[in-house]
Design a protein around this motif. Structure first.
Motif, PDB file in Angstrom:
ATOM      1  N   GLY A 210      54.631 -10.252 -35.818  1.00  0.00           N
ATOM      2  CA  GLY A 210      54.652 -11.374 -36.754  1.00  0.00           C
ATOM      3  C   GLY A 210      53.483 -12.323 -36.550  1.00  0.00           C
ATOM      4  N   ASP A 211      53.799 -13.631 -36.371  1.00  0.00           N
ATOM      5  CA  ASP A 211      52.747 -14.651 -36.222  1.00  0.00           C
ATOM      6  C   ASP A 211      51.903 -14.458 -34.970  1.00  0.00           C
ATOM      7  N   GLN A 212      52.439 -13.722 -33.995  1.00  0.00           N
ATOM      8  CA  GLN A 212      51.715 -13.503 -32.738  1.00  0.00           C
ATOM      9  C   GLN A 212      50.755 -12.315 -32.804  1.00  0.00           C
TER      10      GLN A 212
ATOM     11  N   LYS B  86      47.086 -13.005 -31.929  1.00  0.00           N
ATOM     12  CA  LYS B  86      46.848 -13.279 -30.509  1.00  0.00           C
ATOM     13  C   LYS B  86      46.968 -12.011 -29.664  1.00  0.00           C
TER      14      LYS B  86
END
Length: 566
Positions: free
Chosen positions: A374-376, A379
């Protein structure tokens, strides 16, 4: 610092504790009229050397910066001092300073907190405020940055910068364009920095707001300086070996320091030589100056070598004060900001001729990374890209373990799409390395005052004199009429205006006897005094007095500016 100099500094307006009308605030000082001029002259002298003569560019960045900058630089996690709180009176003290004040240990700052706790217990060190024992009390870390909010409401977190260097590093992608990617190039900055010291002490030697003059010199791996201009400069070097042996610093030239492997970096040795000359020129006593090498446990993890310029500011016993740090910082800073920001901090270095290069890369399977992380996901991919550069062998394993935002994550190697191939390339992208001389302007100011102060006797009277170098003295020449009547004052004012027009820093003084005025100018370090007397009105000659020798000579007004210029 002796008491006579301390009184002179306050009486003549060099500096004093700030906000004394409201009880003052430790660690903050106001520079008075004489001090502000002296400090500005030191900064101007630094610019002439490290900006103009070294052909570097200058910037002026904000003193408040967002939290993300200091996350990248490591300041939010590691910029700490050790604090201990008395269990009886509640006073807080800097723990390593207590150890230094109560033992023969000089550099307790390098010790771990547990070691400091042991020493406090073994030596039964007591609270300086109430005398209670501090044994058994835990030593904690205290972050030295001043925190603030950027904007109203649910504001962005920010900090007052603890060093000017980060203001240069964050702008590197733009600065390298201004330098047209021509390496090496240097960027200088003079400005305020802030550190919320636990227990400021020693006047200007440890404050909460101070001025730094820093140079970040960006070089490509393998680039060396031309040391021919400074190779014969004499240095007093206090290496790790000599410190361990308890010996005195060794005197050698810049060239010898490299030949004998005392200084590891040619760039550091070069700047030691440049700085030595500059210190002497502005009034630091070379007999009270040394360069001390950091011990292994003092070195920052990214620095391969670091030396401090230190001055003796003691009165009867030696008291060494760090005034400048010279560090080879490697590529740590630019790499950190490259990894944490949205900019590319690498630079393209062209080969002399094309080379066959083994290229390692990843092509992440986004149909896996998006749904899985997801949002990670971004990173996670960034961490994998770092591994390609640093540890490509991990991609040979079935799964790759990485840490993202404090969480351990496993990634199947096949989803990373690791590949390696051979390509012919004209050059490569590399991280530049950084050499940093960082000057503490306030501490240099303090050292110059201590080193220039003397007491002697003139005409049977004791005299206080600051033998300031002309380049930094607040006033170069004082013009004074013997009496302020019969046209002497008007003539003196005319001479003052002419000298100011010629570019001299001039003071006009007509208050009190001529002897009292000479003493007043001697106290603030004015190198020359010009006296207009009745003979001046007849022959156009004035009396030129030298501060150091107190000798006087008659000089024609028409040649006065030329004489002073010599």
């Amino acid at each position: 610092m002796n008491s006579e100099l301390r009184q002179l500094i306050k009486r003549r307006g060099f500096y004093f504790l700030s906000q004394e009308s409201y009880g003052g605030s430790a660690g903050f000082y106001t520079y008075g009229p004489e001090g502000a001029s002296l400090k500005a002259n030191i900064e101007d002298a630094w610019r002439r050397q490290f900006k103009q003569k070294e052909s570097n560019m200058e910037i002026d960045s904000p003193t408040i910066m967002k939290e993300a900058v200091f996350d990248a630089s490591g300041h939010t996690e590691t910029f700490d001092d050790m604090i201990i709180e008395c269990g009886k009176c509640g006073e807080q003290h800097r723990a390593d300073h207590l150890v230094e004040d109560n033992t023969e240990i000089d550099e307790a700052e390098a010790f771990a907190a547990e070691k400091i706790e042991e020493i406090i217990e073994d030596e039964n060190i007591q609270c300086p405020s109430c005398g209670a024992s501090l044994s058994g009390i835990k030593v904690n870390d205290f972050n030295l940055m001043f925190e603030t909010s950027i904007g109203p409401g649910d504001a962005e977190r920010g900090f007052l910068r603890p060093e000017t260097a980060q203001g240069i590093f964050v702008e590197f992608p733009r600065l390298k364009e201004y330098a047209r990617n021509d390496f090496p190039f240097g960027v200088v900055q003079i400005g305020r920095s802030y550190r919320n010291e636990i227990s400021p002490r020693g006047g200007l030697s440890r404050v909460r707001e101070f001025t730094q003059a820093e140079l970040e010199n960006f070089i490509l791996p393998g680039q060396d300086p031309d040391i021919s201009d400074v190779e014969d400069v004499e240095l007093r070097l206090y290496s790790r070996k000599l410190q361990d042996e308890g010996a005195e610093p060794a005197e050698m030239t810049v060239k010898e320091s490299l030949e004998k492997d005392v200084v590891a970096s040619e760039w550091v040795a070069y700047y030691l030589g440049v700085a030595q000359r500059w210190y002497e020129r502005i009034g630091v006593d070379p007999e009270r100056l040394r360069f001390r090498q950091h011990q292994e446990d003092e070195l920052s993890h990214y620095a391969s070598d670091c030396w401090d310029a230190e001055t003796d500011v003691g009165h009867e016993e030696k008291d060494w004060l760090e005034i400048t740090g010279f560090a080879f910082r490697g590529c740590h800073d630019v790499k950190q900001h490259h990894n944490h920001s949205n900019e590319d901090y690498r630079v393209f270095r062209e080969y002399d001729e094309p080379k066959e290069i083994e290229v390692k890369d990843i092509s992440p399977d986004m149909s896996y990374f998006g749904p899985e992380f997801g949002d990670q996901a971004g990173k996670v991919i960034e961490k994998l890209e770092e591994l390609v550069e640093d540890s490509p062998e991990v991609f040979e394993q079935e799964t790759i373990e990485i840490e993202v935002s404090g969480e351990e994550i496993e990634v199947p190697s096949e989803k990373a799409g690791f590949s390696q191939r051979t390509e012919e390339k004209d050059g490569e992208k590399v991280f530049p390395q950084v050499v940093e001389p960082s000057f503490g302007v306030d501490r240099i100011f303090y050292s110059i005052l201590v080193h220039s102060f003397e007491q002697d006797e003139v005409d049977g009277e004791e005299r206080n004199v600051l033998r300031l170098e002309r380049e930094v003295a607040p006033v170069e020449v004082a013009v004074m009429p013997l009496m302020d009547k019969d046209g002497l004052g008007e003539k003196a004012e005319e001479i003052r205006d002419e000298l100011q027009e010629a570019g001299f820093r001039v003071d006009y003084d007509d208050s009190g006897s001529i002897g009292r005025r000479y003493r007043r100018q001697d106290e603030v370090g004015t190198p020359y005094c010009v006296t207009v007397d009745y003979e001046t009105l007849e022959d156009e000659d004035v009396t030129l007095r030298d501060r150091d020798s107190t000798e006087q000579q008659r000089v024609e007004i028409g040649s006065l500016a030329e004489k002073l210029g010599e």
